[in-house]
Design an enzyme around this catalytic site. Structure first.
Site, PDB file in Angstrom:
ATOM      1  N   ASN A   1      16.983 -13.610   0.785  1.00 42.19           N
ATOM      2  CA  ASN A   1      16.719 -13.008  -0.292  1.00 42.19           C
ATOM      3  C   ASN A   1      16.869 -11.572   0.338  1.00 42.19           C
ATOM      4  O   ASN A   1      15.542 -10.999   0.938  1.00 42.19           O
ATOM      5  CB  ASN A   1      15.558 -13.425  -1.047  1.00 42.19           C
ATOM      6  CG  ASN A   1      14.971 -12.524  -2.200  1.00 42.19           C
ATOM      7  OD1 ASN A   1      15.863 -11.555  -2.465  1.00 42.19           O
ATOM      8  ND2 ASN A   1      13.937 -12.555  -2.680  1.00 42.19           N
TER       9      ASN A   1
ATOM     10  N   GLU B   1       8.074 -11.384  -7.432  1.00 43.94           N
ATOM     11  CA  GLU B   1       8.115  -9.952  -7.694  1.00 43.94           C
ATOM     12  C   GLU B   1       8.764  -9.808  -8.998  1.00 43.94           C
ATOM     13  O   GLU B   1       8.426  -8.722  -9.894  1.00 43.94           O
ATOM     14  CB  GLU B   1       9.148  -9.286  -6.571  1.00 43.94           C
ATOM     15  CG  GLU B   1       8.326  -9.203  -5.316  1.00 43.94           C
ATOM     16  CD  GLU B   1       9.260  -9.231  -4.002  1.00 43.94           C
ATOM     17  OE1 GLU B   1      10.570  -9.195  -4.157  1.00 43.94           O
ATOM     18  OE2 GLU B   1       8.449  -9.420  -3.130  1.00 43.94           O
TER      19      GLU B   1
ATOM     20  N   GLU C   1       6.432 -20.166  -2.684  1.00 40.86           N
ATOM     21  CA  GLU C   1       6.388 -18.951  -1.925  1.00 40.86           C
ATOM     22  C   GLU C   1       4.805 -18.726  -2.583  1.00 40.86           C
ATOM     23  O   GLU C   1       4.923 -18.051  -3.433  1.00 40.86           O
ATOM     24  CB  GLU C   1       7.085 -18.113  -2.369  1.00 40.86           C
ATOM     25  CG  GLU C   1       8.836 -18.245  -1.998  1.00 40.86           C
ATOM     26  CD  GLU C   1       9.739 -16.999  -1.932  1.00 40.86           C
ATOM     27  OE1 GLU C   1      10.225 -17.051  -1.091  1.00 40.86           O
ATOM     28  OE2 GLU C   1       9.485 -16.328  -2.805  1.00 40.86           O
TER      29      GLU C   1
ATOM     30  N   GLY D   1       6.264 -11.048   2.682  1.00 39.80           N
ATOM     31  CA  GLY D   1       6.228  -9.697   3.193  1.00 39.80           C
ATOM     32  C   GLY D   1       4.925  -9.383   4.160  1.00 39.80           C
ATOM     33  O   GLY D   1       4.538  -8.110   4.367  1.00 39.80           O
TER      34      GLY D   1
ATOM     35  N   SER E   1       7.133 -15.013   4.811  1.00 41.91           N
ATOM     36  CA  SER E   1       6.906 -14.410   6.293  1.00 41.91           C
ATOM     37  C   SER E   1       7.529 -15.634   7.135  1.00 41.91           C
ATOM     38  O   SER E   1       6.798 -15.812   8.298  1.00 41.91           O
ATOM     39  CB  SER E   1       5.511 -14.296   6.522  1.00 41.91           C
ATOM     40  OG  SER E   1       5.006 -13.134   5.941  1.00 41.91           O
TER      41      SER E   1
END
Ligand code: PGA
Length: 249
Positions: free
Chosen positions: A9, A95, A163, A169, A209
């Site tokens: 992604n 997000e 996730e 991140g 991550s």
């Protein structure tokens, strides 16, 4: 037997210059490796599909609209995504849920549109750090699964990406036991709702991550069928070792 899937992604990263990373990745990935997918920003969908034709790498979008066409400035429809040659679309990434207020119902509507256009939907779910601390993880996952996944999901049209938001991140990952617990829970929910055969056929990705140095351990989990990778998918030198680790798992 579920085919392993390594999905990258790119988020809002990459211009035409980044297509050279795709070409380099295609040079390193063979059809004997795990299935490999890159989801670049929308302006790169056409050129990426063009450059990768005949290689082992598939292309997907990062979102689509639930409607086929109309007055939706800035949006792209599932049919437009399919028209580029892309075969997958990521839906309900945290997000999008956080920054664009997407609800489970929105994600379900988009999944229906994606299926209608012949795309495979990668539906993202995951708990916040607060949910994890308050021991609400499995409740949150159950709710997102029930709400974001329409009926008629199959092993061909749907992939689930787990996730944890706090792992995206951040360089933090859950323990292997925590990953196993959630993936086993998702598998049980899917077989409970869609029956053993379909529930067993839907692939489950872990995301958050994933790096070359932690991928192999994560891929030992029975119900981890691959990964959704952000930062480490931007460079072929980082993503290729993750794909190779998955191919060996
Ligand atoms: P990350 O992102 O690998 O950079 O943590 C994963 C994702 O958001 O899909």
């Amino acid at each position: 037997m579920r085919r392993k899937l390594a999905a990258g992604n790119w988020k809002m990263n990459g211009t035409a210059a980044a297509l050279s990373e795709l070409v380099e990745l295609a040079r390193q990935v063979t059809p004997a490796d795990a299935e490999t997918l890159i989801c670049p920003p929308a302006p790169l969908l056409y050129p990426a599909c063009d450059k990768l034709r005949g290689t082992a790498i598939a292309i997907g979008a990062q979102d689509c609209h639930a409607q086929p066409a109309g007055a939706f400035t800035g949006d792209i429809s599932a049919g437009m995504v399919a028209d580029t040659g892309a075969t997958y679309v990521i839906l309900g990434h945290s997000e999008r849920r956080d920054l664009h207020a997407e609800t489970d119902a929105d994600v379900a509507a988009k999944a229906g549109a994606a299926w209608g256009a012949g795309l495979t939907a990668i539906i993202c779910i995951g708990e916040s750090g607060e949910d994890r601390t308050a021991d609400r993880t499995l409740d949150v996952i159950a709710g997102q699964l029930a709400g974001s996944l329409p009926d008629h999901a199959t092993g061909e049209n749907t992939v689930i990406a787990y996730e944890p938001i706090w792992a995206i991140g951040t360089g933090k990952t859950p323990t292997l036991d925590q990953i196993i617990e959630v993936h086993d829970f998702i598998r049980a929910r899917l077989t409970g709702r869609f029956g053993q055969q379909t529930g067993d056929a839907i692939r489950l990705l872990y995301g958050g991550s994933v790096k070359p140095d932690n991928a192999a351990e994560i891929f030992t989990a029975e119900n981890v069928d691959g990964a959704l990778v952000g930062g480490a998918s931007l460079k072929a030198a980082d993503f290729a070792p993750i794909i190779k680790a998955l191919s060996r798992a």
